[in-house]
Scaffold this motif. Structure first.
Motif, PDB file in Angstrom:
ATOM      1  N   GLY A  18      15.184 -26.712  -1.298  1.00 16.28           N
ATOM      2  CA  GLY A  18      16.052 -26.069  -0.305  1.00 16.28           C
ATOM      3  C   GLY A  18      16.271 -27.000   0.871  1.00 16.28           C
ATOM      4  N   ILE A  20      15.204 -27.177   4.310  1.00 12.54           N
ATOM      5  CA  ILE A  20      14.115 -27.776   5.091  1.00 12.54           C
ATOM      6  C   ILE A  20      13.072 -28.394   4.159  1.00 12.54           C
ATOM      7  CG2 ILE A  20      12.419 -27.403   6.925  1.00 12.54           C
ATOM      8  CD1 ILE A  20      14.001 -24.842   7.670  1.00 12.54           C
ATOM      9  N   ASP A  39       9.944 -24.991  -7.184  1.00 11.79           N
ATOM     10  CA  ASP A  39      11.133 -24.325  -6.644  1.00 11.79           C
ATOM     11  C   ASP A  39      11.844 -23.588  -7.782  1.00 11.79           C
ATOM     12  OD1 ASP A  39      13.164 -25.014  -3.936  1.00 11.79           O
ATOM     13  OD2 ASP A  39      13.969 -23.964  -5.682  1.00 11.79           O
ATOM     14  N   THR A  42      17.142 -21.213  -6.881  1.00  4.20           N
ATOM     15  CA  THR A  42      18.127 -20.160  -6.636  1.00  4.20           C
ATOM     16  C   THR A  42      19.409 -20.861  -6.203  1.00  4.20           C
ATOM     17  OG1 THR A  42      17.675 -19.991  -4.272  1.00  4.20           O
ATOM     18  CG2 THR A  42      16.278 -18.665  -5.746  1.00  4.20           C
ATOM     19  N   ILE A  66       7.299 -18.769  -7.053  1.00  4.47           N
ATOM     20  CA  ILE A  66       5.992 -18.737  -6.357  1.00  4.47           C
ATOM     21  C   ILE A  66       5.176 -17.507  -6.749  1.00  4.47           C
ATOM     22  CG2 ILE A  66       6.527 -20.160  -4.332  1.00  4.47           C
ATOM     23  CD1 ILE A  66       6.939 -17.500  -2.760  1.00  4.47           C
ATOM     24  N   PHE A  87       7.469 -23.218   1.791  1.00  5.51           N
ATOM     25  CA  PHE A  87       8.823 -23.048   2.327  1.00  5.51           C
ATOM     26  C   PHE A  87       9.596 -22.001   1.540  1.00  5.51           C
ATOM     27  CE2 PHE A  87       7.979 -27.538   3.371  1.00  5.51           C
ATOM     28  CZ  PHE A  87       8.459 -27.637   4.665  1.00  5.51           C
ATOM     29  N   SER A  91      16.460 -16.834   2.490  1.00  5.96           N
ATOM     30  CA  SER A  91      16.483 -17.218   3.910  1.00  5.96           C
ATOM     31  C   SER A  91      17.726 -16.814   4.696  1.00  5.96           C
ATOM     32  CB  SER A  91      16.320 -18.741   4.005  1.00  5.96           C
ATOM     33  OG  SER A  91      17.495 -19.382   3.553  1.00  5.96           O
ATOM     34  N   THR A 106      10.613 -12.098  -3.155  1.00  6.11           N
ATOM     35  CA  THR A 106      10.139 -13.485  -2.967  1.00  6.11           C
ATOM     36  C   THR A 106       9.274 -13.626  -1.723  1.00  6.11           C
ATOM     37  OG1 THR A 106      11.826 -14.637  -4.228  1.00  6.11           O
ATOM     38  CG2 THR A 106      10.932 -15.813  -2.346  1.00  6.11           C
ATOM     39  N   TYR A 165      15.657  -9.703   6.392  1.00  6.75           N
ATOM     40  CA  TYR A 165      15.093 -11.056   6.261  1.00  6.75           C
ATOM     41  C   TYR A 165      13.881 -11.225   7.169  1.00  6.75           C
ATOM     42  CZ  TYR A 165      14.460 -15.990   7.462  1.00  6.75           C
ATOM     43  OH  TYR A 165      13.904 -17.227   7.738  1.00  6.75           O
ATOM     44  N   LYS A 169       9.858 -11.798   6.315  1.00  9.58           N
ATOM     45  CA  LYS A 169       9.083 -12.950   6.785  1.00  9.58           C
ATOM     46  C   LYS A 169       7.887 -12.475   7.619  1.00  9.58           C
ATOM     47  CE  LYS A 169       9.730 -16.795   6.331  1.00  9.58           C
ATOM     48  NZ  LYS A 169       9.341 -17.768   5.260  1.00  9.58           N
ATOM     49  N   ASN A 195      17.247 -24.172  12.471  1.00  5.73           N
ATOM     50  CA  ASN A 195      17.342 -25.589  12.115  1.00  5.73           C
ATOM     51  C   ASN A 195      18.779 -25.969  11.762  1.00  5.73           C
ATOM     52  OD1 ASN A 195      14.335 -26.697  10.435  1.00  5.73           O
ATOM     53  ND2 ASN A 195      14.509 -25.135  11.992  1.00  5.73           N
TER      54      ASN A 195
HETATM   55  N1  NAD Z   1      16.782 -22.512   8.137  1.00  3.58           N
HETATM   56  C1  NAD Z   1      16.210 -22.227   9.303  1.00  3.58           C
HETATM   57  O1  NAD Z   1      16.829 -22.348  10.357  1.00  3.58           O
HETATM   58  C2  NAD Z   1      14.759 -21.773   9.347  1.00  3.58           C
HETATM   59  C3  NAD Z   1      14.136 -21.654  10.587  1.00  3.58           C
HETATM   60  C4  NAD Z   1      12.781 -21.282  10.629  1.00  3.58           C
HETATM   61  C5  NAD Z   1      12.093 -21.037   9.460  1.00  3.58           C
HETATM   62  N2  NAD Z   1      12.728 -21.135   8.263  1.00  3.58           N
HETATM   63  C6  NAD Z   1      11.939 -20.887   7.041  1.00  3.58           C
HETATM   64  O2  NAD Z   1      11.813 -22.135   6.384  1.00  3.58           O
HETATM   65  C7  NAD Z   1      11.786 -21.945   4.971  1.00  3.58           C
HETATM   66  C8  NAD Z   1      12.856 -22.782   4.325  1.00  3.58           C
HETATM   67  O3  NAD Z   1      14.136 -22.406   4.848  1.00  3.58           O
HETATM   68  P1  NAD Z   1      15.477 -23.105   4.334  1.00  3.58           P
HETATM   69  O4  NAD Z   1      16.503 -22.908   5.380  1.00  3.58           O
HETATM   70  O5  NAD Z   1      15.171 -24.463   3.829  1.00  3.58           O
HETATM   71  O6  NAD Z   1      15.809 -22.152   3.097  1.00  3.58           O
HETATM   72  P2  NAD Z   1      16.760 -22.408   1.851  1.00  3.58           P
HETATM   73  O7  NAD Z   1      17.332 -21.084   1.525  1.00  3.58           O
HETATM   74  O8  NAD Z   1      17.671 -23.564   2.086  1.00  3.58           O
HETATM   75  O9  NAD Z   1      15.742 -22.858   0.690  1.00  3.58           O
HETATM   76  C9  NAD Z   1      14.835 -21.992   0.084  1.00  3.58           C
HETATM   77  C10 NAD Z   1      14.332 -22.653  -1.178  1.00  3.58           C
HETATM   78  O10 NAD Z   1      13.361 -21.764  -1.765  1.00  3.58           O
HETATM   79  C11 NAD Z   1      13.628 -21.666  -3.158  1.00  3.58           C
HETATM   80  N3  NAD Z   1      13.150 -20.354  -3.617  1.00  3.58           N
HETATM   81  C12 NAD Z   1      13.655 -19.126  -3.334  1.00  3.58           C
HETATM   82  N4  NAD Z   1      12.939 -18.168  -3.940  1.00  3.58           N
HETATM   83  C13 NAD Z   1      11.931 -18.787  -4.608  1.00  3.58           C
HETATM   84  C14 NAD Z   1      10.859 -18.333  -5.402  1.00  3.58           C
HETATM   85  N5  NAD Z   1      10.672 -17.027  -5.640  1.00  3.58           N
HETATM   86  N6  NAD Z   1      10.004 -19.237  -5.929  1.00  3.58           N
HETATM   87  C15 NAD Z   1      10.199 -20.578  -5.694  1.00  3.58           C
HETATM   88  N7  NAD Z   1      11.211 -21.060  -4.962  1.00  3.58           N
HETATM   89  C16 NAD Z   1      12.071 -20.186  -4.415  1.00  3.58           C
HETATM   90  C17 NAD Z   1      15.128 -21.820  -3.282  1.00  3.58           C
HETATM   91  O11 NAD Z   1      15.512 -22.222  -4.592  1.00  3.58           O
HETATM   92  C18 NAD Z   1      15.412 -22.868  -2.226  1.00  3.58           C
HETATM   93  O12 NAD Z   1      15.304 -24.167  -2.763  1.00  3.58           O
HETATM   94  C19 NAD Z   1      11.963 -20.441   4.749  1.00  3.58           C
HETATM   95  O13 NAD Z   1      10.693 -19.894   4.533  1.00  3.58           O
HETATM   96  C20 NAD Z   1      12.572 -19.948   6.048  1.00  3.58           C
HETATM   97  O14 NAD Z   1      12.198 -18.608   6.293  1.00  3.58           O
HETATM   98  C21 NAD Z   1      14.047 -21.491   8.178  1.00  3.58           C
END
Ligand code: NAD
Length: 356
Positions: A18, A20, A39, A42, A66, A87, A91, A106, A165, A169, A195
């Protein structure tokens, strides 16, 4: 686990395809770590992002969930990681409004499965390896709810999640906390602000606006555009996670933020100005003229602002980018990587839905 021959550390990273997670994996491998990347792929996961790691044995990609305990236990037994960084999540707030069940599945049930496997694995470790093991859970400032005009979220702010969401979390954060208190598992939690940066799926505000502005399409802005978010460049989030993993105190949570509060409309206008300079529209229109206010998101939190002084004072972390430098780099990255964005969008969530 530290490979006896090389001393290299191994991380199990979940959600590393994903936005981050992939930025973190690329940095971790560059820093000399081994990464096992679990991963589910999705719509938000994308292996294109990791194509530069194809040839390296320092990165092993495993497609899976996961919440699949058998698979997670097998990976832990086989690869003996020194730490787990979680991660993986659903999201996107808008999607959670349309369909909360996947978020609970998830973010809550999946995280619980991962925690149980991690606990059992950690219990089987011995000596220094057991002492050094960490489970780092990556979370969001959205668990704290919405602020008025004043104040910032600290680690003491009570949880008050407003969207499915953020509620999911928050539940996962509580489970992580409970595993530390109940089983003594060495956990860490980070709660980060919004982010932006390379490889973000173009459903979130900044990449969505860049994509649409490049195409000369209407730029959808929710409500009056005055919702405030505190923005952090993704590379700075990744460096904060590394720092917490390295030196964070067990059982603690650390807020991560860039001290860069901006109204959404100001973010959109900044992107418009940067793109007008770097790639003017052929018909000479200014991109600000494309801004279109759309019906607000239900329950839209008004303001987030994060106090990251604990992380800064205790662990010496500092963001390397201001909003101005980070957004400039981000716009340049999307300009240079249009084929990436297009491939990511092919066959996935429709941008039309996001503008409505
Ligand atoms: N994007 C932001 O601004 C932000 C800010 C703070 C915290 N976060 C947290 O950081 C983490 C990553 O965020 P992101 O923006 O990269 O999200 P994203 O949606 O871009 O990526 C999520 C990844 O998790 C994978 N995934 C989803 N369900 C899954 C499962 N059941 N098993 C394995 N893999 C699975 C997806 O395939 C994807 O690659 C999340 O936990 C989010 O809550 C995000």
């Amino acid at each position: 686990m530290n490979s006896p021959s090389t001393g290299t550390k191994t991380l199990l990273v979940t959600g590393g395809a994903g936005f981050i997670g992939a930025n973190f994996v690329l940095q971790a491998v560059a820093d000399g770590l081994h990464v096992i990347n679990l991963d589910k792929l999705t719509y938000a996961g994308n292996l294109d992002t990791l194509s530069s790691l194809k040839e390296t044995s320092a990165h092993t990609f495993v497609q899976g969930d996961i919440g699949d305990r058998e698979l997670v236990a097998k990976l832990l037994a086989e690869h003996r990681p020194d730490a787990i960084v979680n991660f993986a999540a659903e999201s996107h707030v808008d999607r959670s409004i349309d369909g909360p069940a996947e978020f609970v599945q998830t973010n809550v049930v999946g995280t619980l499965g991962l925690l149980e496997c991690a606990r059992d694995y950690w219990r089987g470790l011995e000596g220094a390896t057991r002492d050094a093991f960490r489970f780092l859970h990556v979370s969001t400032d959205e668990v704290y709810g919405s602020l008025g005009a004043e104040g910032k979220f600290t680690e003491q702010t009570p949880y008050a999640p407003n969207s499915p969401y953020s509620a999911s979390k928050a539940a996962s954060d509580h489970l992580v906390r409970a595993f530390q208190h109940t089983y003594g598992m060495p956990t860490l939690t980070t709660n980060c602000s919004n982010n932006y940066g390379p490889y973000q799926f173009p459903e979130k505000l900044i990449p969505l606006i860049i994509q649409k502005a490049l195409a000369g399409e209407p730029l959808p802005v929710y409500g009056d555009g005055k919702n405030i978010r505190d923005w952090l460049f993704v590379g700075d989030h990744c460096s904060a996670i590394s720092r917490v993993l390295e030196a964070g105190r067990i059982g603690e949570t650390y807020n991560v933020g860039g001290n860069a509060e901006r109204e959404n409309i100001a973010v959109v206008k900044t992107i418009c100005a940067l793109l007008d300079q770097r790639r003017p529209l052929a018909d000479g229109r200014s991109r600000e003229s494309l801004i279109t206010y759309v019906k607000d998101r239900p329950g839209h939190d008004r303001r987030y602002a994060i106090d990251s002084s604990k992380l800064q004072n205790e662990l010496g972390w500092r963001p390397s980018q201001t909003f101005e430098t980070g957004i400039g780099q981000t716009v340049d990255w999307y300009l240079a990587n249009q084929p990436w964005s297009q491939r990511v969008l092919d066959g996935s969530y429709r941008m039309e839905r996001l503008g409505s």
